[in-house]
Design a protein around this motif. Structure first.
Motif, PDB file in Angstrom:
ATOM      1  N   UNK A  83      45.133  35.557  52.045  1.00 35.66           N
ATOM      2  CA  UNK A  83      46.356  36.212  51.569  1.00 35.66           C
ATOM      3  C   UNK A  83      46.021  37.368  50.629  1.00 35.66           C
ATOM      4  N   UNK A  84      45.019  37.154  49.772  1.00 36.29           N
ATOM      5  CA  UNK A  84      44.614  38.199  48.838  1.00 36.29           C
ATOM      6  C   UNK A  84      44.018  39.388  49.592  1.00 36.29           C
ATOM      7  N   UNK A  85      43.212  39.116  50.617  1.00 37.37           N
ATOM      8  CA  UNK A  85      42.632  40.183  51.442  1.00 37.37           C
ATOM      9  C   UNK A  85      43.739  40.980  52.118  1.00 37.37           C
ATOM     10  N   UNK A  86      44.724  40.280  52.655  1.00 37.06           N
ATOM     11  CA  UNK A  86      45.848  40.949  53.328  1.00 37.06           C
ATOM     12  C   UNK A  86      46.619  41.836  52.341  1.00 37.06           C
ATOM     13  N   UNK A  87      46.834  41.328  51.141  1.00 34.94           N
ATOM     14  CA  UNK A  87      47.525  42.107  50.110  1.00 34.94           C
ATOM     15  C   UNK A  87      46.687  43.336  49.730  1.00 34.94           C
ATOM     16  N   UNK A  88      45.382  43.151  49.597  1.00 35.33           N
ATOM     17  CA  UNK A  88      44.494  44.262  49.261  1.00 35.33           C
ATOM     18  C   UNK A  88      44.471  45.324  50.339  1.00 35.33           C
ATOM     19  N   UNK A  89      44.495  44.896  51.589  1.00 34.35           N
ATOM     20  CA  UNK A  89      44.529  45.851  52.700  1.00 34.35           C
ATOM     21  C   UNK A  89      45.820  46.669  52.654  1.00 34.35           C
ATOM     22  N   UNK A  90      46.919  46.012  52.331  1.00 31.59           N
ATOM     23  CA  UNK A  90      48.201  46.720  52.233  1.00 31.59           C
ATOM     24  C   UNK A  90      48.159  47.752  51.106  1.00 31.59           C
TER      25      UNK A  90
ATOM     26  N   UNK B 291      42.987  42.114  44.492  1.00 30.21           N
ATOM     27  CA  UNK B 291      43.347  42.084  45.914  1.00 30.21           C
ATOM     28  C   UNK B 291      42.584  43.166  46.675  1.00 30.21           C
ATOM     29  N   UNK B 292      42.512  44.362  46.122  1.00 28.88           N
ATOM     30  CA  UNK B 292      41.752  45.447  46.767  1.00 28.88           C
ATOM     31  C   UNK B 292      40.282  45.049  46.876  1.00 28.88           C
ATOM     32  N   UNK B 293      39.743  44.451  45.841  1.00 30.57           N
ATOM     33  CA  UNK B 293      38.347  44.001  45.871  1.00 30.57           C
ATOM     34  C   UNK B 293      38.150  42.955  46.970  1.00 30.57           C
ATOM     35  N   UNK B 294      39.087  42.022  47.103  1.00 28.87           N
ATOM     36  CA  UNK B 294      38.981  41.020  48.170  1.00 28.87           C
ATOM     37  C   UNK B 294      38.941  41.692  49.542  1.00 28.87           C
ATOM     38  N   UNK B 295      39.756  42.720  49.716  1.00 24.22           N
ATOM     39  CA  UNK B 295      39.753  43.480  50.971  1.00 24.22           C
ATOM     40  C   UNK B 295      38.425  44.226  51.142  1.00 24.22           C
ATOM     41  N   UNK B 296      37.985  44.888  50.084  1.00 19.21           N
ATOM     42  CA  UNK B 296      36.729  45.643  50.170  1.00 19.21           C
ATOM     43  C   UNK B 296      35.540  44.742  50.495  1.00 19.21           C
ATOM     44  N   UNK B 297      35.588  43.498  50.048  1.00 18.56           N
ATOM     45  CA  UNK B 297      34.505  42.553  50.340  1.00 18.56           C
ATOM     46  C   UNK B 297      34.431  42.208  51.831  1.00 18.56           C
TER      47      UNK B 297
ATOM     48  N   UNK C 105      42.384  30.012  52.473  1.00 13.55           N
ATOM     49  CA  UNK C 105      43.735  30.472  52.809  1.00 13.55           C
ATOM     50  C   UNK C 105      44.256  31.413  51.732  1.00 13.55           C
ATOM     51  N   UNK C 106      44.023  31.063  50.470  1.00 12.70           N
ATOM     52  CA  UNK C 106      44.443  31.921  49.369  1.00 12.70           C
ATOM     53  C   UNK C 106      43.710  33.245  49.393  1.00 12.70           C
ATOM     54  N   UNK C 107      42.421  33.213  49.723  1.00 12.46           N
ATOM     55  CA  UNK C 107      41.643  34.441  49.799  1.00 12.46           C
ATOM     56  C   UNK C 107      42.118  35.306  50.959  1.00 12.46           C
TER      57      UNK C 107
ATOM     58  N   UNK D 138      36.469  18.214  48.416  1.00 14.62           N
ATOM     59  CA  UNK D 138      35.819  19.525  48.409  1.00 14.62           C
ATOM     60  C   UNK D 138      36.218  20.308  49.650  1.00 14.62           C
ATOM     61  N   UNK D 139      36.289  19.644  50.785  1.00 10.52           N
ATOM     62  CA  UNK D 139      36.706  20.303  52.018  1.00 10.52           C
ATOM     63  C   UNK D 139      38.119  20.850  51.924  1.00 10.52           C
ATOM     64  N   UNK D 140      39.032  20.074  51.371  1.00 10.75           N
ATOM     65  CA  UNK D 140      40.415  20.529  51.204  1.00 10.75           C
ATOM     66  C   UNK D 140      40.499  21.703  50.233  1.00 10.75           C
ATOM     67  N   UNK D 141      39.744  21.626  49.149  1.00 15.56           N
ATOM     68  CA  UNK D 141      39.744  22.742  48.202  1.00 15.56           C
ATOM     69  C   UNK D 141      39.194  24.002  48.848  1.00 15.56           C
ATOM     70  N   UNK D 142      38.177  23.873  49.674  1.00 17.33           N
ATOM     71  CA  UNK D 142      37.603  25.035  50.354  1.00 17.33           C
ATOM     72  C   UNK D 142      38.603  25.657  51.311  1.00 17.33           C
ATOM     73  N   UNK D 143      39.333  24.823  52.048  1.00 12.97           N
ATOM     74  CA  UNK D 143      40.340  25.322  52.986  1.00 12.97           C
ATOM     75  C   UNK D 143      41.446  26.046  52.227  1.00 12.97           C
TER      76      UNK D 143
END
Length: 117
Positions: free
Chosen positions: A27-34, A108-114, A23-25, A14-19
Protein backbone atom coordinates in the motif's frame (compact mmCIF):
# COMPACT_ATOMS: atom_id res chain seq x y z
CA UNK A 1 6.17 -31.56 22.74
CA UNK A 2 5.65 -28.21 24.46
CA UNK A 3 8.72 -26.80 22.75
CA UNK A 4 7.37 -27.92 19.38
CA UNK A 5 4.00 -26.25 20.04
CA UNK A 6 5.75 -23.05 21.12
CA UNK A 7 7.97 -23.16 18.02
CA UNK A 8 4.95 -23.63 15.74
CA UNK A 9 3.05 -20.81 17.45
CA UNK A 10 5.99 -18.42 17.13
CA UNK A 11 6.53 -19.42 13.49
CA UNK A 12 2.86 -18.84 12.68
CA UNK A 13 2.89 -15.45 14.40
CA UNK A 14 6.03 -14.33 12.56
CA UNK A 15 4.49 -15.49 9.29
CA UNK A 16 1.32 -13.48 9.90
CA UNK A 17 3.32 -10.40 10.84
CA UNK A 18 5.38 -10.75 7.66
CA UNK A 19 2.24 -11.02 5.51
CA UNK A 20 0.71 -7.96 7.19
CA UNK A 21 3.94 -5.98 6.78
CA UNK A 22 4.16 -6.95 3.11
CA UNK A 23 0.55 -5.88 2.54
CA UNK A 24 1.17 -2.60 4.34
CA UNK A 25 4.34 -2.04 2.34
CA UNK A 26 2.48 -2.74 -0.92
CA UNK A 27 0.00 0.00 0.00
CA UNK A 28 2.86 2.36 0.83
CA UNK A 29 4.57 1.59 -2.50
CA UNK A 30 1.31 2.27 -4.35
CA UNK A 31 0.90 5.58 -2.51
CA UNK A 32 4.52 6.51 -3.29
CA UNK A 33 4.03 5.72 -6.97
CA UNK A 34 0.99 7.99 -7.03
CA UNK A 35 2.94 10.83 -5.38
CA UNK A 36 5.82 10.29 -7.82
CA UNK A 37 3.52 10.46 -10.85
CA UNK A 38 1.08 13.16 -9.75
CA UNK A 39 1.90 16.62 -11.03
CA UNK A 40 0.20 18.41 -8.14
CA UNK A 41 1.92 16.42 -5.40
CA UNK A 42 5.47 15.16 -5.96
CA UNK A 43 5.77 15.65 -9.71
CA UNK A 44 8.98 13.60 -9.73
CA UNK A 45 8.18 12.46 -13.26
CA UNK A 46 8.72 16.02 -14.48
CA UNK A 47 12.46 15.41 -14.15
CA UNK A 48 12.96 11.64 -13.90
CA UNK A 49 12.42 8.55 -15.99
CA UNK A 50 12.49 5.30 -14.04
CA UNK A 51 14.21 2.09 -15.06
CA UNK A 52 11.64 -0.65 -15.68
CA UNK A 53 8.59 1.57 -15.12
CA UNK A 54 6.16 2.81 -17.74
CA UNK A 55 5.84 6.55 -17.13
CA UNK A 56 4.01 8.89 -19.49
CA UNK A 57 6.20 11.77 -20.66
CA UNK A 58 9.03 11.59 -18.11
CA UNK A 59 11.32 14.57 -17.98
CA UNK A 60 15.05 14.43 -18.49
CA UNK A 61 16.34 17.25 -16.29
CA UNK A 62 17.26 14.74 -13.59
CA UNK A 63 18.95 11.39 -14.08
CA UNK A 64 17.03 8.25 -15.03
CA UNK A 65 16.41 6.51 -11.73
CA UNK A 66 17.89 3.02 -11.58
CA UNK A 67 19.40 0.71 -8.99
CA UNK A 68 17.55 2.37 -6.14
CA UNK A 69 16.50 -0.97 -4.65
CA UNK A 70 20.11 -1.23 -3.47
CA UNK A 71 20.17 2.17 -1.76
CA UNK A 72 19.62 2.37 2.01
CA UNK A 73 16.18 3.75 2.85
CA UNK A 74 17.67 6.55 4.93
CA UNK A 75 19.85 7.72 2.02
CA UNK A 76 16.79 7.88 -0.25
CA UNK A 77 14.78 9.67 2.42
CA UNK A 78 17.57 12.23 2.91
CA UNK A 79 17.87 12.77 -0.85
CA UNK A 80 14.14 13.52 -1.20
CA UNK A 81 14.01 15.55 2.00
CA UNK A 82 16.99 17.77 1.10
CA UNK A 83 19.20 16.82 -1.86
CA UNK A 84 21.54 19.73 -1.15
CA UNK A 85 23.13 17.86 1.76
CA UNK A 86 24.88 15.52 -0.70
CA UNK A 87 24.86 17.77 -3.79
CA UNK A 88 24.87 21.50 -3.08
CA UNK A 89 24.25 22.36 -6.75
CA UNK A 90 21.36 19.93 -7.26
CA UNK A 91 18.47 21.14 -9.41
CA UNK A 92 16.12 18.95 -7.35
CA UNK A 93 14.03 20.90 -4.85
CA UNK A 94 14.17 19.91 -1.17
CA UNK A 95 10.68 18.39 -0.94
CA UNK A 96 10.76 17.78 2.81
CA UNK A 97 12.72 20.83 3.88
CA UNK A 98 10.33 23.09 1.93
CA UNK A 99 7.26 21.29 3.28
CA UNK A 100 6.08 20.12 -0.14
CA UNK A 101 5.92 16.53 1.13
CA UNK A 102 5.39 15.48 4.74
CA UNK A 103 7.23 12.65 6.51
CA UNK A 104 4.66 10.00 5.56
CA UNK A 105 4.63 11.07 1.91
CA UNK A 106 8.43 10.95 1.70
CA UNK A 107 8.40 7.46 3.25
CA UNK A 108 5.84 6.40 0.64
CA UNK A 109 8.02 7.77 -2.18
CA UNK A 110 11.01 5.96 -0.68
CA UNK A 111 9.02 2.70 -0.59
CA UNK A 112 8.26 3.19 -4.29
CA UNK A 113 11.86 4.10 -5.11
CA UNK A 114 13.03 0.91 -3.39
CA UNK A 115 11.20 -1.03 -6.14
CA UNK A 116 13.39 0.53 -8.84
CA UNK A 117 15.97 -1.94 -10.15
Amino acid sequence: MQKMKLFLAVTATVGLLSVNAAAGNADLVKEGEKIFNTKKIGNCLACHAVNGKNIDNPGNLGPKLQGLAMWPEQALYDKVYNPYTTNPISAMPPFGLNGVLDDHQIKAVVAYLKTVK
